[in-house]
Scaffold this active site. Structure first.
Site, PDB file in Angstrom:
ATOM      1  N   ASP A  94       0.855  -1.164   0.000  1.00  0.00           N
ATOM      2  CA  ASP A  94       0.000   0.000   0.000  1.00  0.00           C
ATOM      3  C   ASP A  94       0.900   1.225   0.000  1.00  0.00           C
ATOM      4  O   ASP A  94       2.094   1.128   0.278  1.00  0.00           O
ATOM      5  CB  ASP A  94      -0.912  -0.003   1.235  1.00  0.00           C
ATOM      6  CG  ASP A  94      -2.045   1.010   1.061  1.00  0.00           C
ATOM      7  OD1 ASP A  94      -2.703   1.325   2.041  1.00  0.00           O
ATOM      8  OD2 ASP A  94      -2.242   1.498  -0.074  1.00  0.00           O
ATOM      9  N   GLY A  96       0.802   4.005   1.788  1.00  0.00           N
ATOM     10  CA  GLY A  96       1.096   4.737   3.009  1.00  0.00           C
ATOM     11  C   GLY A  96       0.071   5.813   3.314  1.00  0.00           C
ATOM     12  O   GLY A  96      -0.015   6.307   4.441  1.00  0.00           O
ATOM     13  N   GLY A  97      -0.735   6.163   2.319  1.00  0.00           N
ATOM     14  CA  GLY A  97      -1.733   7.222   2.499  1.00  0.00           C
ATOM     15  C   GLY A  97      -2.637   6.929   3.683  1.00  0.00           C
ATOM     16  O   GLY A  97      -2.812   7.735   4.595  1.00  0.00           O
ATOM     17  N   PHE A  98      -3.172   5.737   3.694  1.00  0.00           N
ATOM     18  CA  PHE A  98      -4.143   5.353   4.732  1.00  0.00           C
ATOM     19  C   PHE A  98      -3.513   5.433   6.120  1.00  0.00           C
ATOM     20  O   PHE A  98      -4.092   5.993   7.055  1.00  0.00           O
ATOM     21  CB  PHE A  98      -4.606   3.928   4.473  1.00  0.00           C
ATOM     22  CG  PHE A  98      -5.684   3.454   5.409  1.00  0.00           C
ATOM     23  CD1 PHE A  98      -5.358   2.705   6.534  1.00  0.00           C
ATOM     24  CD2 PHE A  98      -7.006   3.756   5.162  1.00  0.00           C
ATOM     25  CE1 PHE A  98      -6.355   2.265   7.395  1.00  0.00           C
ATOM     26  CE2 PHE A  98      -8.002   3.309   6.020  1.00  0.00           C
ATOM     27  CZ  PHE A  98      -7.677   2.568   7.130  1.00  0.00           C
ATOM     28  N   ASP A 148      -2.771   8.161  -2.204  1.00  0.00           N
ATOM     29  CA  ASP A 148      -4.105   8.778  -2.261  1.00  0.00           C
ATOM     30  C   ASP A 148      -4.498   9.291  -0.890  1.00  0.00           C
ATOM     31  O   ASP A 148      -3.899   8.938   0.123  1.00  0.00           O
ATOM     32  CB  ASP A 148      -5.132   7.721  -2.702  1.00  0.00           C
ATOM     33  CG  ASP A 148      -5.185   6.573  -1.695  1.00  0.00           C
ATOM     34  OD1 ASP A 148      -6.267   6.019  -1.495  1.00  0.00           O
ATOM     35  OD2 ASP A 148      -4.130   6.246  -1.116  1.00  0.00           O
ATOM     36  N   GLN A 191     -11.759   6.803  -5.330  1.00  0.00           N
ATOM     37  CA  GLN A 191     -12.328   7.333  -4.105  1.00  0.00           C
ATOM     38  C   GLN A 191     -13.762   7.823  -4.386  1.00  0.00           C
ATOM     39  O   GLN A 191     -14.361   7.416  -5.378  1.00  0.00           O
ATOM     40  CB  GLN A 191     -11.446   8.466  -3.563  1.00  0.00           C
ATOM     41  CG  GLN A 191     -10.080   8.009  -3.078  1.00  0.00           C
ATOM     42  CD  GLN A 191     -10.123   7.110  -1.867  1.00  0.00           C
ATOM     43  OE1 GLN A 191     -11.163   6.982  -1.179  1.00  0.00           O
ATOM     44  NE2 GLN A 191      -9.015   6.428  -1.585  1.00  0.00           N
ATOM     45  N   ASP A 270      -8.076  -7.502   1.009  1.00  0.00           N
ATOM     46  CA  ASP A 270      -7.099  -7.647   2.097  1.00  0.00           C
ATOM     47  C   ASP A 270      -7.752  -7.182   3.384  1.00  0.00           C
ATOM     48  O   ASP A 270      -8.683  -6.362   3.357  1.00  0.00           O
ATOM     49  CB  ASP A 270      -5.870  -6.768   1.829  1.00  0.00           C
ATOM     50  CG  ASP A 270      -6.075  -5.355   2.404  1.00  0.00           C
ATOM     51  OD1 ASP A 270      -6.700  -4.535   1.697  1.00  0.00           O
ATOM     52  OD2 ASP A 270      -5.676  -5.125   3.560  1.00  0.00           O
ATOM     53  N   CYS A 308     -13.745 -27.586   9.470  1.00  0.00           N
ATOM     54  CA  CYS A 308     -12.502 -27.078   8.883  1.00  0.00           C
ATOM     55  C   CYS A 308     -11.469 -28.191   8.848  1.00  0.00           C
ATOM     56  O   CYS A 308     -11.325 -28.952   9.818  1.00  0.00           O
ATOM     57  CB  CYS A 308     -11.983 -25.915   9.729  1.00  0.00           C
ATOM     58  SG  CYS A 308     -10.445 -25.184   9.110  1.00  0.00           S
ATOM     59  N   CYS A 310      -8.170 -27.620   8.377  1.00  0.00           N
ATOM     60  CA  CYS A 310      -6.814 -27.047   8.470  1.00  0.00           C
ATOM     61  C   CYS A 310      -5.989 -27.782   9.528  1.00  0.00           C
ATOM     62  O   CYS A 310      -6.522 -28.522  10.363  1.00  0.00           O
ATOM     63  CB  CYS A 310      -6.910 -25.552   8.792  1.00  0.00           C
ATOM     64  SG  CYS A 310      -7.034 -25.128  10.550  1.00  0.00           S
ATOM     65  N   CYS A 313      -7.210 -27.324  13.132  1.00  0.00           N
ATOM     66  CA  CYS A 313      -8.458 -28.029  13.455  1.00  0.00           C
ATOM     67  C   CYS A 313      -8.291 -29.541  13.452  1.00  0.00           C
ATOM     68  O   CYS A 313      -9.084 -30.263  14.061  1.00  0.00           O
ATOM     69  CB  CYS A 313      -9.555 -27.600  12.478  1.00  0.00           C
ATOM     70  SG  CYS A 313     -10.025 -25.877  12.754  1.00  0.00           S
ATOM     71  N   HIS A 339      -5.614 -20.528  11.653  1.00  0.00           N
ATOM     72  CA  HIS A 339      -6.972 -20.983  11.283  1.00  0.00           C
ATOM     73  C   HIS A 339      -7.771 -19.863  10.600  1.00  0.00           C
ATOM     74  O   HIS A 339      -8.433 -20.089   9.581  1.00  0.00           O
ATOM     75  CB  HIS A 339      -7.730 -21.477  12.532  1.00  0.00           C
ATOM     76  CG  HIS A 339      -9.207 -21.615  12.285  1.00  0.00           C
ATOM     77  ND1 HIS A 339      -9.764 -22.692  11.627  1.00  0.00           N
ATOM     78  CD2 HIS A 339     -10.225 -20.759  12.564  1.00  0.00           C
ATOM     79  CE1 HIS A 339     -11.074 -22.521  11.525  1.00  0.00           C
ATOM     80  NE2 HIS A 339     -11.396 -21.360  12.077  1.00  0.00           N
TER      81      HIS A 339
HETATM   82  C1  LIG Z   1      -9.518  -1.440   6.994  1.00  0.00           C
HETATM   83  N1  LIG Z   1     -10.221  -0.682   5.982  1.00  0.00           N
HETATM   84  C2  LIG Z   1      -9.510  -0.056   5.010  1.00  0.00           C
HETATM   85  N2  LIG Z   1      -8.174  -0.186   4.851  1.00  0.00           N
HETATM   86  C3  LIG Z   1      -7.874   0.664   3.816  1.00  0.00           C
HETATM   87  C4  LIG Z   1      -6.630   0.963   3.256  1.00  0.00           C
HETATM   88  C5  LIG Z   1      -5.374   0.379   3.874  1.00  0.00           C
HETATM   89  C6  LIG Z   1      -5.059  -0.999   3.518  1.00  0.00           C
HETATM   90  C7  LIG Z   1      -3.664  -1.266   4.034  1.00  0.00           C
HETATM   91  O1  LIG Z   1      -3.547  -0.875   5.412  1.00  0.00           O
HETATM   92  C8  LIG Z   1      -3.378  -1.984   6.265  1.00  0.00           C
HETATM   93  O2  LIG Z   1      -4.621  -2.338   6.852  1.00  0.00           O
HETATM   94  C9  LIG Z   1      -5.132  -1.363   7.737  1.00  0.00           C
HETATM   95  C10 LIG Z   1      -2.873  -3.075   5.394  1.00  0.00           C
HETATM   96  O3  LIG Z   1      -1.476  -3.111   5.513  1.00  0.00           O
HETATM   97  C11 LIG Z   1      -3.286  -2.705   3.964  1.00  0.00           C
HETATM   98  O4  LIG Z   1      -2.151  -2.825   3.123  1.00  0.00           O
HETATM   99  C12 LIG Z   1      -2.511  -2.744   1.757  1.00  0.00           C
HETATM  100  C13 LIG Z   1      -6.600   1.930   2.195  1.00  0.00           C
HETATM  101  N3  LIG Z   1      -5.381   2.260   1.644  1.00  0.00           N
HETATM  102  C14 LIG Z   1      -5.334   3.233   0.699  1.00  0.00           C
HETATM  103  N4  LIG Z   1      -4.154   3.590   0.157  1.00  0.00           N
HETATM  104  N5  LIG Z   1      -6.468   3.872   0.241  1.00  0.00           N
HETATM  105  C15 LIG Z   1      -7.701   3.563   0.719  1.00  0.00           C
HETATM  106  O5  LIG Z   1      -8.699   4.173   0.287  1.00  0.00           O
HETATM  107  C16 LIG Z   1      -7.791   2.545   1.749  1.00  0.00           C
HETATM  108  C17 LIG Z   1      -9.036   2.185   2.294  1.00  0.00           C
HETATM  109  C18 LIG Z   1      -9.062   1.255   3.347  1.00  0.00           C
HETATM  110  N6  LIG Z   1     -10.082   0.774   4.092  1.00  0.00           N
HETATM  111 ZN   LIG Z   2      -9.234 -24.619  10.963  1.00  0.00          ZN
END
Ligand SMILES: CNc1nc2c(CC[C@H]3O[C@@H](OC)[C@H](O)[C@@H]3OC)c3nc(N)[nH]c(=O)c3cc2[nH]1
Ligand SMILES: [Zn+2]
Length: 376
Positions: A94, A96-98, A148, A191, A270, A308, A310, A313, A339
């Site tokens: 990702d 880093g924006g989030f 973003d 977005q 994810d 399950c 796995c 389990c 699990h």
């Molecule tokens: C949980 N809900 C959610 N997560 C989001 C993430 C982080 C996932 C990333 O952040 C980490 O998880 C928190 C994980 O590492 C993941 O990596 C890709 C987002 N990242 C970006 N760049 N833009 C978004 O609009 C966005 C929306 C999200 N909604």
């Molecule tokens: Zn399991």
């Protein structure tokens, strides 16, 4: 049309749901796919053999965290993230924006980028579109995300419109800064909050640069908006994304939400939830979530999920795992994480098989009918 390093082949559709394959420099991914999150260069408590055993096809890394510790330059000097963590399959990072918006304190968003204080030591930091792409280039992930702004879930139109326009300007800067365009795919991030017309606006602005994008992510969801708004947005925007490129819904990892997303045409998802709730003792079962620390399981010799197959389990009981978590033994978190990840990876594998047989609706209905029963 230049050759992109990450490409998609559609194999089968069933309504809007679809099964396909993503070709990447580190191998092929069969979709729909759940991607375990390895924020700090590890999917917490899992070895790479265990990740392979549960059927993991691709993992996620995080620009914000790895930039702060150990530093993207260090990882670059040591051969990149695959080498650093001995992971030979695909990695998506990702941008880093989030994290900057959700972790960085005292952040300031400017046209040039985001100023923030590190959540680790409070040091003053700055990430720009160019810096985010440079970090992801250093990490050497197969798929890099645009830098973003992910606005809060219920942002107003007045906030969203200028935010989308800045994110589009940042997208242009990311494309220009992308040095490894031949070895690393770049995904756009749509977005627009919970407004269909703003989602359309964001997508149209990104489609102007479509030739540079290997895939399209739906961002700005799973950030506190009501479930029905997320489903409504997915139902309207996913099918408008290019059919010949993967579609990635960011941050979704609740079984029912995942099936709704697959139904709307999403290929990749994810979420940190599976391992996070696992460490606190909540596990997925076919009949819903189970809180293993509850006293009722103290002498329960059944598997976490009797349906399950796995490793966990097949080898351990609820009573034993409950004990491990109650006394805070590391193995407890390892077993529940294993699990939960297996459950979601397998759910997407089963969804893919159902789509290929044209039975996705039946599969989804049967899963949801069973999942809602509160188990004893
Ligand atoms: C949980 N809900 C959610 N997560 C989001 C993430 C982080 C996932 C990333 O952040 C980490 O998880 C928190 C994980 O590492 C993941 O990596 C890709 C987002 N990242 C970006 N760049 N833009 C978004 O609009 C966005 C929306 C999200 N909604
Ligand atoms: Zn399991």
């Amino acid at each position: 049309m230049k050759k992109l390093p990450v490409t998609y082949t559609l194999e089968m559709t069933d309504g809007k749901a679809r099964a396909g394959k993503i070709q990447t420099p580190h191998g092929i991914i069969e979709t729909p796919v759940f991607m375990p999150v390895g924020t700090q260069a590890t999917v917490k408590a899992m070895t790479k053999e265990e990740l392979d055993d549960i059927g993991t096809q691709i993992i996620l890394g995080n620009t914000y965290h790895l930039f702060l510790r150990p530093g993207d330059d260090l990882i670059d000097r040591l051969g990149g993230l695959h080498q650093f963590m001995s992971w030979k399959k695909p990695i998506l990072t990702d941008s880093g924006g989030f994290q900057v918006f959700s972790l960085g304190a005292l952040r300031k968003i400017k046209e040039e980028g985001v100023y923030f204080s590190s959540h680790i030591d409070g040091s003053k930091r700055f990430i720009s579109p160019e810096k985010s792409i440079e970090i992801q280039n250093h990490l050497g992930s197969d798929i890099a995300m645009l830098f973003d702004e992910c606005p809060p879930g219920l942002s107003t139109r007045e906030y969203l419109i200028p935010s989308i326009e800045r994110t589009t300007r940042w997208a242009k800067r990311c494309v220009e800064a992308h040095q490894k365009a031949d070895k690393q795919g770049l995904f756009a991030i749509v977005q627009g909050g919970i407004y269909e017309d703003l989602r359309q606006k964001s997508l149209e602005e990104l489609l102007e640069m479509d030739e540079h994008f290997s895939g399209y992510a739906i961002g700005g969801l799973a950030v506190g908006e009501p479930r029905e708004d997320m489903y409504r947005i997915l139902d309207s925007i996913v099918e408008k994304c290019p059919e010949n490129k993967p579609r990635y819904l960011m941050g979704v990892g609740e079984p029912i939400d995942m099936l709704e997303a697959v139904e709307s045409g999403i290929d990749m998802m994810d979420c940190v939830q599976p391992t996070r709730i696992a460490r606190h003792g909540t596990v997925f079962t076919k009949h819903g979530r189970l809180v293993i620390k509850n006293a009722e399981y103290a002498e329960d010799t059944r598997a976490l999920d009797e349906e399950c197959d796995c490793y966990v389990c097949r080898n351990y009981s609820r009573a034993y795992i409950r004990h491990l978590l109650k006394v805070d033994e590391i193995l407890g978190a390892r077993l529940t994480s294993y699990h939960n990840l297996y459950f979601l990876v397998q759910l997407m594998k089963d969804a893919r098989e159902a789509i290929k047989k044209g039975e996705f609706q039946k599969f989804k209905k049967e899963f949801i009918d069973k999942y809602n029963i509160n188990i004893h």
